[in-house]
Motif scaffolding. Structure first.
Motif, PDB file in Angstrom:
ATOM      1  N   PHE A  11      12.051   0.833   1.603  1.00 39.09           N
ATOM      2  CA  PHE A  11      11.499  -0.215   0.677  1.00 39.09           C
ATOM      3  C   PHE A  11      12.055  -0.093  -0.622  1.00 39.09           C
ATOM      4  CE2 PHE A  11       8.785  -0.562  -2.857  1.00 39.09           C
ATOM      5  CZ  PHE A  11       8.058  -1.876  -2.707  1.00 39.09           C
ATOM      6  N   ASN A  12      12.308  -1.121  -1.410  1.00 44.50           N
ATOM      7  CA  ASN A  12      12.868  -1.241  -2.714  1.00 44.50           C
ATOM      8  C   ASN A  12      12.577  -2.515  -3.396  1.00 44.50           C
ATOM      9  OD1 ASN A  12      15.414  -3.494  -2.385  1.00 44.50           O
ATOM     10  ND2 ASN A  12      15.606  -2.030  -0.522  1.00 44.50           N
ATOM     11  N   LYS A  21       7.303  -1.531  -9.824  1.00 45.06           N
ATOM     12  CA  LYS A  21       6.862  -0.568 -11.202  1.00 45.06           C
ATOM     13  C   LYS A  21       6.720   0.741 -10.174  1.00 45.06           C
ATOM     14  CE  LYS A  21       5.618  -3.701 -14.222  1.00 45.06           C
ATOM     15  NZ  LYS A  21       6.792  -4.382 -14.417  1.00 45.06           N
ATOM     16  N   GLY A  22       7.849   1.192  -9.433  1.00 44.42           N
ATOM     17  CA  GLY A  22       7.853   2.119  -8.639  1.00 44.42           C
ATOM     18  C   GLY A  22       7.013   2.203  -7.591  1.00 44.42           C
ATOM     19  N   GLY A  23       6.765   1.182  -6.738  1.00 47.36           N
ATOM     20  CA  GLY A  23       6.084   1.152  -5.606  1.00 47.36           C
ATOM     21  C   GLY A  23       4.410   0.792  -5.677  1.00 47.36           C
ATOM     22  N   GLN A  24       4.238   0.368  -6.827  1.00 44.42           N
ATOM     23  CA  GLN A  24       2.808  -0.229  -7.079  1.00 44.42           C
ATOM     24  C   GLN A  24       2.361  -1.162  -6.088  1.00 44.42           C
ATOM     25  OE1 GLN A  24       0.653   1.691  -9.293  1.00 44.42           O
ATOM     26  NE2 GLN A  24       2.303   2.899  -9.011  1.00 44.42           N
ATOM     27  N   ASN A  28      -3.312  -0.885  -6.311  1.00 48.39           N
ATOM     28  CA  ASN A  28      -3.336  -0.602  -7.599  1.00 48.39           C
ATOM     29  C   ASN A  28      -3.414  -1.671  -8.556  1.00 48.39           C
ATOM     30  OD1 ASN A  28      -0.699   1.032  -6.048  1.00 48.39           O
ATOM     31  ND2 ASN A  28      -2.252   2.448  -6.880  1.00 48.39           N
ATOM     32  N   GLY A  29      -4.017  -2.651  -8.278  1.00 53.74           N
ATOM     33  CA  GLY A  29      -4.159  -3.691  -9.209  1.00 53.74           C
ATOM     34  C   GLY A  29      -3.040  -4.573  -9.600  1.00 53.74           C
ATOM     35  N   GLN A  81       1.276 -10.796  -1.356  1.00 59.24           N
ATOM     36  CA  GLN A  81       1.547  -9.661  -2.188  1.00 59.24           C
ATOM     37  C   GLN A  81       1.936  -8.676  -1.359  1.00 59.24           C
ATOM     38  OE1 GLN A  81      -1.487 -11.154  -0.949  1.00 59.24           O
ATOM     39  NE2 GLN A  81      -2.864  -9.567  -0.324  1.00 59.24           N
ATOM     40  N   TRP A  82       2.207  -8.634   0.194  1.00 62.86           N
ATOM     41  CA  TRP A  82       2.652  -7.737   0.581  1.00 62.86           C
ATOM     42  C   TRP A  82       4.122  -7.979   1.267  1.00 62.86           C
ATOM     43  CZ3 TRP A  82       0.530  -3.224   0.226  1.00 62.86           C
ATOM     44  CH2 TRP A  82      -0.915  -3.220   0.178  1.00 62.86           C
ATOM     45  N   TYR A  83       4.859  -8.969   0.752  1.00 63.06           N
ATOM     46  CA  TYR A  83       6.031  -9.162   1.219  1.00 63.06           C
ATOM     47  C   TYR A  83       7.104  -8.151   0.798  1.00 63.06           C
ATOM     48  CZ  TYR A  83      10.628 -11.513   1.283  1.00 63.06           C
ATOM     49  OH  TYR A  83      11.714 -12.040   1.555  1.00 63.06           O
TER      50      TYR A  83
END
Length: 106
Positions: A11-12, A21-24, A28-29, A81-83
């Motif tokens: 993941f990146n 934002k670091g894997g948000q 996490n909204g 949102q999960w791409y």
């Protein structure tokens, strides 16, 4: 001193096409659904393959590693949102050729 990398994956934010934002996540909204991926599928696959190769070479210098292998049932096509989050799934990463299968057979 033996060193083990406790958890890693492919993941990146670059492959997602936006700063996560670091894997948000949306959990996490965060709303990444309006983000348009900046990479073609081939470019993203190539990035994942290069990243897997580089990380595997790095972790070989230690005593071992654990790839994050949780199977995620994400619909990255119909839920934008999960791409890019499907690369957390080791099985899917192997099936799509992002992670070299021979590493799992060693």
């Amino acid at each position: 001193m033996p060193i083990v990398c406790g958890e890693w994956c492919l993941f990146n934010s670059c492959a997602v096409g936006t700063d996560t934002k670091g894997g948000q996540t949306s959990l996490n909204g965060m709303d990444f659904s309006k983000s348009s991926p900046k990479m073609t599928e081939e470019a993203r696959s190539q990035l994942y393959r290069q990243l897997a190769k580089a990380q595997l070479e790095a972790w070989e210098n230690g005593s071992g590693y654990f790839y994050w292998s949780y199977k995620l049932l994400l619909d990255t096509v119909n839920q934008p949102q999960w791409y890019g989050w499907d690369c957390w799934d080791l099985g899917k990463s192997m099936d799509l050729g992002w992670f070299p299968a021979e590493e799992c057979n060693a």
